[in-house]
Design a protein around this motif. Structure first.
Motif, PDB file in Angstrom:
ATOM      1  N   GLU A  44       0.755  -1.295  -0.090  1.00  0.00           N
ATOM      2  CA  GLU A  44       0.087  -0.052  -0.008  1.00  0.00           C
ATOM      3  C   GLU A  44       0.764   1.228   0.024  1.00  0.00           C
ATOM      4  N   ALA A  45       1.599   1.396   0.679  1.00  0.00           N
ATOM      5  CA  ALA A  45       2.942   2.612   0.928  1.00  0.00           C
ATOM      6  C   ALA A  45       4.177   1.961   1.663  1.00  0.00           C
ATOM      7  N   MET A  46       4.862   3.088   1.343  1.00  0.00           N
ATOM      8  CA  MET A  46       6.158   2.863   1.973  1.00  0.00           C
ATOM      9  C   MET A  46       6.902   3.973   2.530  1.00  0.00           C
ATOM     10  N   ILE A  47       7.683   4.020   3.489  1.00  0.00           N
ATOM     11  CA  ILE A  47       8.232   5.143   4.262  1.00  0.00           C
ATOM     12  C   ILE A  47       9.747   4.755   4.408  1.00  0.00           C
ATOM     13  N   LYS A  48      10.669   5.583   3.830  1.00  0.00           N
ATOM     14  CA  LYS A  48      12.152   5.373   3.985  1.00  0.00           C
ATOM     15  C   LYS A  48      12.527   6.074   5.074  1.00  0.00           C
ATOM     16  N   ILE A  49      13.284   5.343   5.962  1.00  0.00           N
ATOM     17  CA  ILE A  49      13.936   5.970   7.396  1.00  0.00           C
ATOM     18  C   ILE A  49      15.446   5.758   7.160  1.00  0.00           C
ATOM     19  N   ARG A  50      16.331   6.452   7.962  1.00  0.00           N
ATOM     20  CA  ARG A  50      17.635   6.219   8.279  1.00  0.00           C
ATOM     21  C   ARG A  50      17.826   5.638   9.505  1.00  0.00           C
ATOM     22  N   ILE A  51      18.833   4.652   9.672  1.00  0.00           N
ATOM     23  CA  ILE A  51      18.997   4.127  10.855  1.00  0.00           C
ATOM     24  C   ILE A  51      20.371   4.466  11.200  1.00  0.00           C
ATOM     25  N   VAL A  52      20.671   5.088  12.321  1.00  0.00           N
ATOM     26  CA  VAL A  52      22.059   5.567  12.447  1.00  0.00           C
ATOM     27  C   VAL A  52      22.697   4.723  13.657  1.00  0.00           C
ATOM     28  N   PRO A  53      23.938   4.835  14.137  1.00  0.00           N
ATOM     29  CA  PRO A  53      24.490   3.925  15.171  1.00  0.00           C
ATOM     30  C   PRO A  53      23.640   4.281  16.664  1.00  0.00           C
ATOM     31  N   SER A  54      23.745   3.223  17.511  1.00  0.00           N
ATOM     32  CA  SER A  54      22.799   3.639  18.785  1.00  0.00           C
ATOM     33  C   SER A  54      23.871   4.217  19.905  1.00  0.00           C
ATOM     34  N   THR A  55      23.186   5.196  20.297  1.00  0.00           N
ATOM     35  CA  THR A  55      23.842   5.996  21.523  1.00  0.00           C
ATOM     36  C   THR A  55      23.507   5.473  22.936  1.00  0.00           C
ATOM     37  N   ALA A  56      22.855   4.316  22.975  1.00  0.00           N
ATOM     38  CA  ALA A  56      22.445   3.628  24.222  1.00  0.00           C
ATOM     39  C   ALA A  56      23.511   3.291  25.180  1.00  0.00           C
ATOM     40  N   PRO A  57      23.355   3.675  26.390  1.00  0.00           N
ATOM     41  CA  PRO A  57      24.616   3.309  27.291  1.00  0.00           C
ATOM     42  C   PRO A  57      24.601   1.978  27.546  1.00  0.00           C
ATOM     43  N   SER A  58      25.872   1.475  27.650  1.00  0.00           N
ATOM     44  CA  SER A  58      26.394   0.133  28.067  1.00  0.00           C
ATOM     45  C   SER A  58      25.740  -0.415  29.399  1.00  0.00           C
ATOM     46  N   ALA A  59      25.534  -1.566  29.323  1.00  0.00           N
ATOM     47  CA  ALA A  59      24.863  -2.470  30.547  1.00  0.00           C
ATOM     48  C   ALA A  59      25.879  -1.941  31.808  1.00  0.00           C
ATOM     49  N   SER A  60      27.154  -1.489  31.652  1.00  0.00           N
ATOM     50  CA  SER A  60      28.005  -1.382  32.873  1.00  0.00           C
ATOM     51  C   SER A  60      27.776   0.252  32.944  1.00  0.00           C
ATOM     52  N   ALA A  61      27.598   1.002  32.228  1.00  0.00           N
ATOM     53  CA  ALA A  61      27.332   2.331  32.600  1.00  0.00           C
ATOM     54  C   ALA A  61      25.912   2.396  33.234  1.00  0.00           C
ATOM     55  N   VAL A  62      24.886   1.786  32.643  1.00  0.00           N
ATOM     56  CA  VAL A  62      23.547   1.649  33.479  1.00  0.00           C
ATOM     57  C   VAL A  62      23.617   1.178  35.019  1.00  0.00           C
ATOM     58  N   ALA A  63      24.542  -0.003  35.208  1.00  0.00           N
ATOM     59  CA  ALA A  63      24.775  -0.651  36.522  1.00  0.00           C
ATOM     60  C   ALA A  63      25.553   0.461  37.415  1.00  0.00           C
ATOM     61  N   LYS A  64      26.469   1.318  36.772  1.00  0.00           N
ATOM     62  CA  LYS A  64      27.374   2.284  37.716  1.00  0.00           C
ATOM     63  C   LYS A  64      26.209   3.336  38.079  1.00  0.00           C
ATOM     64  N   GLU A  65      25.476   3.733  37.060  1.00  0.00           N
ATOM     65  CA  GLU A  65      24.373   4.765  37.477  1.00  0.00           C
ATOM     66  C   GLU A  65      23.350   4.195  38.604  1.00  0.00           C
ATOM     67  N   LEU A  66      22.994   3.192  38.248  1.00  0.00           N
ATOM     68  CA  LEU A  66      21.953   2.558  39.456  1.00  0.00           C
ATOM     69  C   LEU A  66      22.586   2.585  40.915  1.00  0.00           C
ATOM     70  N   GLU A  67      23.925   2.204  40.666  1.00  0.00           N
ATOM     71  CA  GLU A  67      24.518   1.907  42.125  1.00  0.00           C
ATOM     72  C   GLU A  67      24.779   3.520  42.598  1.00  0.00           C
ATOM     73  N   LYS A  68      24.993   4.427  41.704  1.00  0.00           N
ATOM     74  CA  LYS A  68      25.333   5.708  42.309  1.00  0.00           C
ATOM     75  C   LYS A  68      24.031   6.202  43.069  1.00  0.00           C
ATOM     76  N   GLU A  69      22.893   5.864  42.240  1.00  0.00           N
ATOM     77  CA  GLU A  69      21.652   6.335  42.595  1.00  0.00           C
ATOM     78  C   GLU A  69      21.249   5.778  44.044  1.00  0.00           C
ATOM     79  N   LYS A  70      21.577   4.524  44.176  1.00  0.00           N
ATOM     80  CA  LYS A  70      21.532   3.717  45.337  1.00  0.00           C
ATOM     81  C   LYS A  70      21.986   4.351  46.612  1.00  0.00           C
ATOM     82  N   ASN A  71      23.409   4.622  46.380  1.00  0.00           N
ATOM     83  CA  ASN A  71      24.154   5.313  47.443  1.00  0.00           C
ATOM     84  C   ASN A  71      23.901   6.539  48.038  1.00  0.00           C
ATOM     85  N   GLN A  72      23.044   7.351  47.092  1.00  0.00           N
ATOM     86  CA  GLN A  72      22.804   8.722  47.205  1.00  0.00           C
ATOM     87  C   GLN A  72      21.716   8.852  48.399  1.00  0.00           C
TER      88      GLN A  72
END
Length: 201
Positions: free
Chosen positions: A173-201
């Motif tokens: 019926e229709a098509m929409i073209k999109i662009r996929i770019v590299p992910s800027t998602a934080p790594s699992a270790s970065a998320v774990a560090k952030e959670l640990e930091k929030e827990k200790n505050q």
């Protein structure tokens, strides 16, 4: 008097140059975008019953507008405000149509040599990275929500140009073209560090 006229001419020329520069920048942005995010009708003569589209970021690590804000500011037209998404990011598809038919969406790597007007549903299923809800009617209570799609690295996805191909009654019926770019998602270790930091505050 002569000085006033010369000064006035200089001011007018400066204003014209500035507005011309803004026009050129706007034109360059549009040229850079090309037909990304635009509804391309795949029915006979390039027609489609889809009258409006919006795509919405769903990544938790991005701070982008929600669909209600997007619709308030941009409405629905033949071109989505957003057309660039990250690898592994889920994005939501919202459709407006002139019928109450059901649709199925597929994400495929865009191939400029492929005839998307005549592609079969079986063929698209064999090359798609992600299929949306099958035979889904746009949810009118939620801006015509059709469900989420993504280009996942684990399923063979990579950066580049992709197409969201929408089928109705088993036909493109229709098509929409999109662009996929590299992910800027934080790594699992970065998320774990952030959670640990929030827990200790």
């Amino acid at each position: 008097m002569k000085r006033v006229v010369i000064l006035l001419c200089a001011v007018v020329m400066c204003v014209m140059c500035c507005s011309c520069d803004l026009f050129v920048k706007d034109r360059k942005n549009k040229d850079k975008r090309g037909d990304l995010g635009k509804i391309i009708g795949l029915g006979s003569g390039g027609s489609t019953v889809i009258t409006g589209i919006q795509l919405e970021h769903q990544a938790a690590w991005r701070d982008d507008p929600e669909i209600d804000e997007i619709v308030k500011n941009h409405g629905f037209s033949d071109t989505s405000e957003y057309y660039e998404f990250e690898l592994n990011e889920c994005f939501e598809v919202y459709l407006k149509a002139s019928t109450r038919d059901t649709f199925t969406s597929f994400v495929v790597k865009y191939d400029e040599d492929k005839d998307y007007k005549n592609i079969t549903e079986d063929e698209i299923k064999s090359i798609c990275l992600f299929r949306g809800l099958e035979d889904n009617e746009p949810d009118e209570s939620n801006y015509g929500d059709m469900g989420g799609l993504s280009v996942d690295q684990e399923k063979g996805g990579s950066t580049g140009i992709y197409a969201v191909v929408i089928f109705r009654f088993g036909k493109p019926e229709a098509m929409i073209k999109i662009r996929i770019v590299p992910s800027t998602a934080p790594s699992a270790s970065a998320v774990a560090k952030e959670l640990e930091k929030e827990k200790n505050q």
